[in-house]
Enzyme design. Structure first.
Site, mmCIF file in Angstrom:
data_model
loop_
_atom_site.group_PDB
_atom_site.id
_atom_site.type_symbol
_atom_site.label_atom_id
_atom_site.label_comp_id
_atom_site.label_asym_id
_atom_site.label_seq_id
_atom_site.Cartn_x
_atom_site.Cartn_y
_atom_site.Cartn_z
ATOM 1 N N LYS A 105 0.859 -1.182 0.000
ATOM 2 C CA LYS A 105 0.000 0.000 0.000
ATOM 3 C C LYS A 105 0.894 1.230 0.000
ATOM 4 O O LYS A 105 1.695 1.434 0.920
ATOM 5 C CB LYS A 105 -0.912 0.019 1.229
ATOM 6 C CG LYS A 105 -1.807 1.252 1.256
ATOM 7 C CD LYS A 105 -2.392 1.482 2.635
ATOM 8 C CE LYS A 105 -2.969 2.896 2.688
ATOM 9 N NZ LYS A 105 -3.355 3.290 4.057
ATOM 10 N N GLY A 166 -7.528 9.185 10.393
ATOM 11 C CA GLY A 166 -7.727 9.203 11.837
ATOM 12 C C GLY A 166 -8.768 10.185 12.332
ATOM 13 O O GLY A 166 -8.949 10.333 13.539
ATOM 14 N N ALA A 192 -9.268 5.717 5.030
ATOM 15 C CA ALA A 192 -9.090 6.872 5.923
ATOM 16 C C ALA A 192 -10.392 7.626 6.142
ATOM 17 O O ALA A 192 -11.135 7.909 5.204
ATOM 18 C CB ALA A 192 -8.029 7.844 5.406
ATOM 19 N N GLY A 193 -10.652 7.931 7.408
ATOM 20 C CA GLY A 193 -11.765 8.789 7.772
ATOM 21 C C GLY A 193 -12.987 8.107 8.342
ATOM 22 O O GLY A 193 -13.875 8.762 8.882
ATOM 23 N N ASN A 214 -8.181 1.677 10.554
ATOM 24 C CA ASN A 214 -7.356 1.350 11.717
ATOM 25 C C ASN A 214 -7.862 2.088 12.951
ATOM 26 O O ASN A 214 -8.368 1.487 13.893
ATOM 27 C CB ASN A 214 -5.892 1.695 11.437
ATOM 28 C CG ASN A 214 -4.943 1.264 12.551
ATOM 29 O OD1 ASN A 214 -3.749 1.430 12.422
ATOM 30 N ND2 ASN A 214 -5.434 0.713 13.645
ATOM 31 N N THR A 215 -7.761 3.420 12.929
ATOM 32 C CA THR A 215 -8.092 4.199 14.123
ATOM 33 C C THR A 215 -9.530 3.980 14.581
ATOM 34 O O THR A 215 -9.798 3.940 15.788
ATOM 35 C CB THR A 215 -7.866 5.695 13.841
ATOM 36 O OG1 THR A 215 -6.533 5.890 13.380
ATOM 37 C CG2 THR A 215 -8.078 6.518 15.098
#
Length: 263
Positions: A105, A166, A192-193, A214-215
């Site tokens: 990635k 994040g 993301a987001g 992830n976050t």
């Protein structure tokens, strides 16, 4: 929808059932990481090569001990890279550490505050890595033109952001994501987001092939439970997309039509 059915997608010749891809950062320890990833049902797990030991330090715990490559498809990423040169070097290090593994990635960031991608540097790194035989899953902004250009360069998957990394803000521009999906001939995965399961469901309802996060899981009060919720959100959103939602209407439409009333 379970991960055992025939609704699969393919990246670089590999077929996957789970459309939820997860990261390994921000957990309190390896045990929590392992439990959350198992609860997510993910088959692809991404690791930040510059921040995670995958063999660079023989004296430190190796995350591959809890995420064996024979069970998961390990997706090395270039998180923390702010120029094309360091991103290319990081991918080459990952390939060496993982015995010739070419699926990576790519993300090249523009600044520390927003963590938006530096697209000029991303395009530069993409070109060099593809020439070097890598299979690139590329992080990009939600620009349909750039997304198509990255596909045409040879990226095996395009990964537009939903919102800043994040942030947990969810999908801020649904129309752009839908346009990217409609124009694509490679998998499109929101990256993301995402903040909660409903965000993941929206991404899937827009027709995305998957979501990487992830976050949203690791920063939840109960990461393992959130991982399970994300798995269900992905499955529900995918089923809704396949089912085909009803047409939105301006005015009411009775669930029980008045035609043919008995009295």
């Amino acid at each position: 929808m379970s991960n055992t059915n025939s609704d699969t997608f393919t990246i670089a010749g590999q077929t996957f059932s789970s459309r939820l891809l997860v990261g390994t950062g921000k957990y309190k320890d390896f045990n929590e990481s392992q439990a959350a990833i198992e609860a997510s049902g993910a088959e692809i797990v991404t690791v930040a090569v510059r921040r995670t030991n995958i063999g660079q330090d023989k004296n430190e715990p190796n995350i591959l001990d809890i995420l064996p490559p024979e069970k998961y498809t390990i997706l090395p990423n270039t998180a923390g890279c702010f120029d094309a040169k360091s991103a290319v070097r990081t991918c080459r290090l990952a390939r060496e550490l993982l015995g010739g593994h070419n699926l990576v990635k790519l993300e090249v960031l523009g600044d520390q505050k927003t963590l938006f991608p530096d697209m000029r540097a991303t395009l530069e790194a993409t070109e060099e890595l593809i020439k070097d035989g890598f299979d690139i899953m590329v992080y990009t902004n939600d620009d349909p033109i750039l997304a198509k250009q990255l596909e045409e360069m040879g990226c095996v998957a395009v990964m537009p952001l939903a919102a800043p990394i994040g942030s947990g803000l969810g999908i801020r521009n649904r129309l752009n994501i839908r346009t990217i999906v409609e124009n694509a001939n490679v998998p499109i995965l929101v990256d993301a987001g995402v903040g909660t399961a409903s965000d993941a469901a929206v991404a899937m309802e827009l027709g995305c092939d998957g979501v990487l996060m992830n976050t949203a899981i690791a920063a939840a009060q109960n990461p393992v439970l959130m991982a399970s919720a994300m798995r269900k959100g992905i499955e529900a959103g995918r089923e809704a997309f396949l089912a085909g939602r009803m047409q939105a209407k301006r005015f009411a439409s009775a669930s029980s039509p008045i035609d043919g009333l008995f009295f």
